[in-house]
Design an enzyme around this catalytic site. Structure first.
Site, mmCIF file in Angstrom:
data_model
loop_
_atom_site.group_PDB
_atom_site.id
_atom_site.type_symbol
_atom_site.label_atom_id
_atom_site.label_comp_id
_atom_site.label_asym_id
_atom_site.label_seq_id
_atom_site.Cartn_x
_atom_site.Cartn_y
_atom_site.Cartn_z
ATOM 1 N N CYS A 126 0.807 -1.228 0.000
ATOM 2 C CA CYS A 126 0.000 0.000 0.000
ATOM 3 C C CYS A 126 0.844 1.285 0.000
ATOM 4 O O CYS A 126 0.557 2.223 -0.749
ATOM 5 C CB CYS A 126 -0.950 -0.004 1.201
ATOM 6 S SG CYS A 126 -0.235 -0.673 2.701
ATOM 7 N N HIS A 234 -2.770 6.211 4.754
ATOM 8 C CA HIS A 234 -1.341 6.363 5.024
ATOM 9 C C HIS A 234 -0.861 7.732 4.523
ATOM 10 O O HIS A 234 -1.295 8.201 3.463
ATOM 11 C CB HIS A 234 -0.531 5.306 4.260
ATOM 12 C CG HIS A 234 -0.749 3.900 4.721
ATOM 13 N ND1 HIS A 234 -1.389 3.565 5.886
ATOM 14 C CD2 HIS A 234 -0.369 2.705 4.152
ATOM 15 C CE1 HIS A 234 -1.406 2.250 6.019
ATOM 16 N NE2 HIS A 234 -0.803 1.706 4.985
HETATM 17 N N1 NAP Z 1 -4.971 -3.565 5.088
HETATM 18 C C1 NAP Z 1 -4.271 -3.022 4.112
HETATM 19 O O1 NAP Z 1 -4.111 -1.786 3.972
HETATM 20 C C2 NAP Z 1 -3.624 -3.869 3.101
HETATM 21 C C3 NAP Z 1 -3.064 -3.261 2.004
HETATM 22 C C4 NAP Z 1 -2.471 -4.041 1.025
HETATM 23 C C5 NAP Z 1 -2.467 -5.396 1.190
HETATM 24 N N2 NAP Z 1 -3.009 -5.990 2.275
HETATM 25 C C6 NAP Z 1 -2.963 -7.441 2.348
HETATM 26 O O2 NAP Z 1 -4.266 -7.983 2.182
HETATM 27 C C7 NAP Z 1 -4.400 -9.152 2.968
HETATM 28 C C8 NAP Z 1 -5.609 -9.046 3.902
HETATM 29 O O3 NAP Z 1 -5.496 -7.897 4.709
HETATM 30 P P1 NAP Z 1 -6.710 -7.374 5.597
HETATM 31 O O4 NAP Z 1 -6.237 -6.109 6.180
HETATM 32 O O5 NAP Z 1 -8.007 -7.392 4.836
HETATM 33 O O6 NAP Z 1 -6.787 -8.528 6.736
HETATM 34 P P2 NAP Z 1 -8.022 -9.019 7.604
HETATM 35 O O7 NAP Z 1 -8.977 -7.916 7.814
HETATM 36 O O8 NAP Z 1 -7.430 -9.698 8.779
HETATM 37 O O9 NAP Z 1 -8.760 -10.137 6.683
HETATM 38 C C9 NAP Z 1 -8.189 -11.374 6.345
HETATM 39 C C10 NAP Z 1 -9.113 -12.139 5.402
HETATM 40 O O10 NAP Z 1 -8.463 -13.348 4.980
HETATM 41 C C11 NAP Z 1 -9.329 -14.462 5.197
HETATM 42 N N3 NAP Z 1 -8.567 -15.680 5.441
HETATM 43 C C12 NAP Z 1 -7.673 -15.913 6.434
HETATM 44 N N4 NAP Z 1 -7.202 -17.179 6.341
HETATM 45 C C13 NAP Z 1 -7.807 -17.742 5.266
HETATM 46 C C14 NAP Z 1 -7.745 -19.037 4.655
HETATM 47 N N5 NAP Z 1 -6.955 -19.993 5.132
HETATM 48 N N6 NAP Z 1 -8.514 -19.260 3.568
HETATM 49 C C15 NAP Z 1 -9.340 -18.292 3.081
HETATM 50 N N7 NAP Z 1 -9.441 -17.067 3.614
HETATM 51 C C16 NAP Z 1 -8.689 -16.793 4.697
HETATM 52 C C17 NAP Z 1 -10.134 -14.034 6.406
HETATM 53 O O11 NAP Z 1 -11.288 -14.851 6.503
HETATM 54 P P3 NAP Z 1 -11.986 -15.144 7.951
HETATM 55 O O12 NAP Z 1 -12.836 -13.955 8.247
HETATM 56 O O13 NAP Z 1 -12.777 -16.378 7.681
HETATM 57 O O14 NAP Z 1 -10.866 -15.355 8.932
HETATM 58 C C18 NAP Z 1 -10.430 -12.581 6.037
HETATM 59 O O15 NAP Z 1 -11.457 -12.535 5.074
HETATM 60 C C19 NAP Z 1 -3.053 -9.325 3.670
HETATM 61 O O16 NAP Z 1 -2.262 -10.171 2.866
HETATM 62 C C20 NAP Z 1 -2.474 -7.951 3.695
HETATM 63 O O17 NAP Z 1 -1.078 -7.969 3.738
HETATM 64 C C21 NAP Z 1 -3.611 -5.252 3.228
#
Ligand code: NAP
Length: 329
Positions: A126, A234
């Site tokens: 990001c 950010h």
């Molecule tokens: N937040 C940001 O600004 C940002 C920016 C760029 C990239 N990212 C990336 O995007 C990803 C998610 O970030 P987030 O902030 O959205 O995290 P989050 O709110 O913790 O959400 C994680 C998601 O992944 C799912 N998940 C976890 N384990 C899984 C599995 N084994 N199989 C299928 N689904 C699974 C979760 O499902 P459940 O609800 O069922 O647990 C939930 O839907 C990460 O890789 C992060 O590095 C985030």
């Protein structure tokens, strides 16, 4: 188009659903995907309810494109399986970004690298995305030699657990911790884990990903990434040294013309970008544009964007839009 959103119950995943709907992406059927624990949960998209399925079930449903935001482990395990089934994966985790066989794409900067045989496409970090959108026109015009960036990153960048930690701390409640320290009323100069060289993984991502997206390893980058108790987006203080000198009005002009960038730079009226204003927006905001008076051919500026939108969901959906438009997926 049948579209799967892997991580649909998470922060980035839910933002992806909003962005797909807002931009009228041609979704004929949505496949929301999450972990076993969320299976069967209902997700609403454009007034219709869809049941959450597991990644294995999603492969059998054969979507055309899968937008992944479910962490590096899920991407490493499942993206190749989706790709083998002919599904184009756009992945938000860091699992594939530095793989030399995978494209790392910010559409405004390097969409042209995409081809029809790219089955796993990486969405950058990001903090990197919002910076390169601004660097691109400046590099084309003045040739960047070196970038020094310090970030002020929102807790939404860590996921739902971090937002909960901040809310718990504000409410004086105990709860699960996403950070090793209190984040409310604090600043944590660590994002992701430390590497052997004393930098964090987030800092090294900003350095390596910038070179890969800009297609120029000669741009030297150094970064300090910091977490602050903010939700909307950010912010980054960026110092850029150029090969060639610039004119400040021309810099403002170039940035104003860059797709996806909005210049907010009117110090006389106290106008500059802030995460509160960037929240929920797709654009990257830039301001505090001024000469670095300590060194020639060097510029200071301040960049803000909603990390869940342009930093993640919007960028991924823009990649999908490009693939569809060019007939690549
Ligand atoms: N937040 C940001 O600004 C940002 C920016 C760029 C990239 N990212 C990336 O995007 C990803 C998610 O970030 P987030 O902030 O959205 O995290 P989050 O709110 O913790 O959400 C994680 C998601 O992944 C799912 N998940 C976890 N384990 C899984 C599995 N084994 N199989 C299928 N689904 C699974 C979760 O499902 P459940 O609800 O069922 O647990 C939930 O839907 C990460 O890789 C992060 O590095 C985030």
């Amino acid at each position: 188009m049948k579209i799967a959103v892997v991580g649909a119950t998470g922060l980035v995943g839910s933002e992806m659903l909003k962005v797909l709907a807002e931009r009228n992406f041609p979704v004929t059927e949505l496949i929301p995907v999450a972990s076993e624990k969320s299976k069967g949960k209902e997700i609403e998209f454009k007034g219709k309810k869809y049941k959450v399925v597991t990644p294995d079930e999603a492969i059998d449903l054969k979507p055309q494109i899968a937008l992944f935001s479910a962490g590096g482990g899920t991407s490493t395990a499942y993206a190749p399986q989706f790709a083998a089934a002919g599904i184009t994966v756009i992945d938000n985790s860091s699992a594939w970004r530095m793989d030399p066989t995978k494209k790392l794409v910010v559409p405004e900067v390097n969409a042209h690298v995409l081809a029809s045989d790219d089955k796993i496409i990486a969405n950058p970090n990001c903090s990197t995305i919002q910076m390169v959108v601004v660097l691109k026109p400046l590099h084309e015009k003045y040739k960047i030699k070196r970038v020094v960036v310090s970030t002020y990153q929102s807790v939404t960048g860590t996921g739902v657990k971090a937002v909960q930690q901040l809310n718990d701390e504000r409410a004086g409640k105990d709860g699960e911790k996403a950070y090793p320290y209190q984040i409310d009323l604090n600043v944590i100069p660590q994002i992701d884990v430390f590497q052997d060289n004393g930098y964090t993984k987030e800092e090294m991502k900003m350095i390596k990903e910038t070179n890969k997206i800009m297609g120029d390893d000669n741009i030297r980058v150094t970064a300090t990434t910091v977490r602050i108790p903010v939700m909307g987006g950010h912010s980054e203080s960026v110092n850029i040294e150029f090969e060639n000198d610039f004119d400040l009005n021309e810099v403002r002009d170039l940035l104003a013309k860059q797709t996806g960038v909005i210049v907010v730079d009117d110090p006389a009226n106290l106008k500059y970008p802030m995460p509160k204003d960037a929240h929920g927006k797709d654009e990257v905001f830039v301001g505090r544009i001024r000469r670095d008076e300590s060194q020639e051919k060097t510029l200071n500026l301040w960049i803000v964007a909603d990390n869940l939108r342009k930093g993640a969901a919007t960028n991924a959906v823009q990649i999908a839009e490009y693939l569809v438009k060019q007939g690549l997926a």
